[in-house]
Design an enzyme around this catalytic site. Structure first.
Site, mmCIF file in Angstrom:
data_model
loop_
_atom_site.group_PDB
_atom_site.id
_atom_site.type_symbol
_atom_site.label_atom_id
_atom_site.label_comp_id
_atom_site.label_asym_id
_atom_site.label_seq_id
_atom_site.Cartn_x
_atom_site.Cartn_y
_atom_site.Cartn_z
ATOM 1 N N GLU A 165 -93.249 21.409 79.180
ATOM 2 C CA GLU A 165 -91.880 21.910 78.973
ATOM 3 C C GLU A 165 -91.578 22.301 77.535
ATOM 4 O OE1 GLU A 165 -88.746 19.727 80.829
ATOM 5 O OE2 GLU A 165 -89.679 19.848 82.799
ATOM 6 N N GLU A 370 -93.860 19.087 88.553
ATOM 7 C CA GLU A 370 -92.745 18.143 88.663
ATOM 8 C C GLU A 370 -91.707 18.696 89.620
ATOM 9 O OE1 GLU A 370 -90.882 16.541 85.098
ATOM 10 O OE2 GLU A 370 -92.815 16.605 84.044
HETATM 11 C C1 BG6 Z 1 -88.815 16.798 82.976
HETATM 12 C C2 BG6 Z 1 -89.708 16.054 82.021
HETATM 13 O O1 BG6 Z 1 -87.998 17.621 82.236
HETATM 14 O O2 BG6 Z 1 -87.890 16.081 83.724
HETATM 15 C C3 BG6 Z 1 -89.874 14.572 82.353
HETATM 16 O O3 BG6 Z 1 -90.959 16.672 81.917
HETATM 17 C C4 BG6 Z 1 -88.557 14.006 82.778
HETATM 18 O O4 BG6 Z 1 -90.406 13.958 81.201
HETATM 19 C C5 BG6 Z 1 -88.099 14.714 84.039
HETATM 20 O O5 BG6 Z 1 -88.560 12.627 82.967
HETATM 21 C C6 BG6 Z 1 -86.808 14.187 84.618
HETATM 22 O O6 BG6 Z 1 -85.800 14.198 83.649
HETATM 23 P P1 BG6 Z 1 -84.970 12.910 83.296
HETATM 24 O O7 BG6 Z 1 -84.135 13.307 82.135
HETATM 25 O O8 BG6 Z 1 -84.172 12.613 84.516
HETATM 26 O O9 BG6 Z 1 -85.950 11.845 82.988
#
Ligand code: BG6
Length: 469
Positions: A165, A370
């Site tokens: 990211e 993700e």
């Molecule tokens: C992504 C990241 O943006 O979202 C992760 O790569 C992150 O590191 C995930 O944990 C979820 O976001 P958050 O802020 O809910 O942890």
């Protein structure tokens, strides 16, 4: 488009799940690990920090055993630069190198494909003290680190992700913590950082291919299609502005080695254009990815900028992320989508659209690294955790991927966030994403015992069937 019949997932589809080093490992100063910016930055005080996290560092065998039981074909984790390099004459930390050998070997033992992110937000602090990514010398440091990774793990790892990211790092730097000075880099500095990270990434692509290693390498961007708030033409332009500046501008450079035309104009108009050395575009063009990884959670809806000083606003329920940009776009509400308890838009059709747009543009295989549902979970007295909303979220997104595959998009794997519960970037341990519950709270470490959520058993069946029912 509706089809009479959906295509099956490919036989070798990489069903998996993801974590990152700093959000899962803990052991933040163990075995001579150096501190990273995450360890030094300020984070919200009322939620868990990253010192112990999910203690994956000490639980990895048990965790990977559970992932194997779930049937995972692939497991994405990141390597902490701060466990590998020492930045002194010894060059590498043997204990850190051994740790990731063990993690990778444990995956391979269970027939799980390790998918390795080289950099997930955690710059070594000693480099930050020398200017961090704003300092061009960090590119060489990154390459030195990457060289060690390829040398150590290159024959065991088939999928490499360079930078997680990059667009979050540049567009929402506060999301990963606030420097001790309390000051985030200026926009001008951020686009210089961006240029250096792009160069570092291109060099890593090139090095990997020059070494003729057997696997593939790609970038991992947070990507989302943008909707225009209304049929007003000005809304359409604003949505295109933001889709380009938030997503394509990063990927166009990674894939084509050039700066996107609109991005260039934006940078020049606002006097944000970075210093570019002679030969930089040759470097950018010389490194090519084999596939593109995306993290997808939500779509965004965009309205025309008013350009009257009110275009920016905080994301609902999250003061650390600002949306909107003066003279570029405004964030708008979408009445057609649901939201998670943390206010994140739930939009599986948006994933199909995002995949199509991405494939239209580059024609490269896509790995979804993700996607997930962040919400509180309750551990019942009998050890069960009922997470029907997470199952529903994942099922809808898997269906959307199947539709995209039927559309003709080449999707090679799905690695939801997160394999086990981890510390959220800035919202602690109450916001959970995992298939495996880690028993701790923001303030009480308890025994960090692992429990299988309902989604664990559900995903196990999905993988067994190679898709939904
Ligand atoms: C992504 C990241 O943006 O979202 C992760 O790569 C992150 O590191 C995930 O944990 C979820 O976001 P958050 O802020 O809910 O942890």
């Amino acid at each position: 488009m509706h089809y009479h019949k959906l295509e099956q997932f490919p036989k070798d589809f990489l069903w998996g799940a993801s974590i990152s080093a700093y959000q899962a490992e803990g052991a933040f100063d163990e075995d001579d690990k150096l501190l990273s910016i995450i360890d030094k930055y300020n984070h919200p005080k009322d939620v868990a920090n990253f010192e112990v996290a999910s203690d994956f560092y000490h639980h990895f065998k048990e965790d990977i055993q559970l992932l194997a039981e779930m049937g995972l074909k692939a497991f994405r984790f990141s390597i902490a630069w701060t466990r590998i390099m020492t930045f002194d004459e010894s060059r590498v930390n043997k204990k850190g190198i051994a740790f990731y050998h063990q993690v990778i070997d444990e995956c391979l033992k269970h027939g799980i494909e390790p998918i390795v992110t080289m950099y997930h937000f955690d710059l070594p602090y000693c480099l930050e003290e020398k200017g961090g990514w704003a300092n061009r010398a960090t590119i060489d440091q990154f390459l030195d680190y990457v060289q060690v990774l390829f040398q150590e793990y290159g024959d065991k790892v088939n999928y490499w992700l360079t930078i997680n990211e990059q667009n979050t790092m540049i567009l929402h730097p506060g999301a990963i913590g606030i420097p001790e000075t309390g000051e985030l880099p200026t926009k001008k500095e951020l686009f210089q950082i961006n240029h250096h990270v792009l160069l570092a990434q291109a060099k890593a692509f090139k090095l990997y291919h020059d070494l003729h290693l057997k696997g593939q390498i790609g970038p991992a961007i947070n990507l989302t299609a943008m909707y225009q708030a209304t049929a007003a033409p000005a809304d359409a332009i604003a949505a295109h502005n933001w889709e380009t500046l938030r997503g394509w501008s990063f990927l166009d450079t990674a894939v084509r080695g050039t700066y996107n035309y609109l991005f260039e104009k934006y940078l020049m108009d606002r006097k944000l254009y970075p210093t570019v050395n002679n030969g930089d575009f040759d470097i950018l063009k010389a490194g090519k990815p084999d596939f593109i990884a995306i993290n997808y959670y939500s779509t965004a809806t965009i309205a025309a900028s008013k350009n009257d000083g009110t275009d920016q606003s905080a994301r609902a329920g999250d003061q650390q992320i600002m949306l909107g940009e003066e003279g570029v776009y405004r964030a708008a509400e979408n009445p057609y989508v649901d939201k998670t308890p943390y206010g994140w838009v739930v939009d599986p059709i948006g994933l199909r659209l995002t995949l199509r747009k991405l494939y239209d543009r580059y024609g490269l295989p896509i790995l979804i690294t993700e996607n997930g549902y962040g919400a509180p979970d309750t551990l019942e007295v009998n050890g069960s955790i009922h997470d029907p909303e997470r199952i529903n979220y994942l099922a809808q997104h898997i269906y959307a991927i199947q539709e995209a595959i039927t559309d003709g998009v080449q999707v090679i794997g799905y690695l939801p966030w997160s394999a086990i519960d981890v510390v959220s970037t800035h919202q602690g341990f109450n916001k959970r994403y995992g298939f495996i519950y880690v028993d701790r709270t923001d303030s009480d470490l308890k025994e960090l015992k692992r429990w299988k959520k309902d989604s664990f058993y559900w995903y196990q069946k999905v993988i067994q069937r190679n898709g939904l029912n």
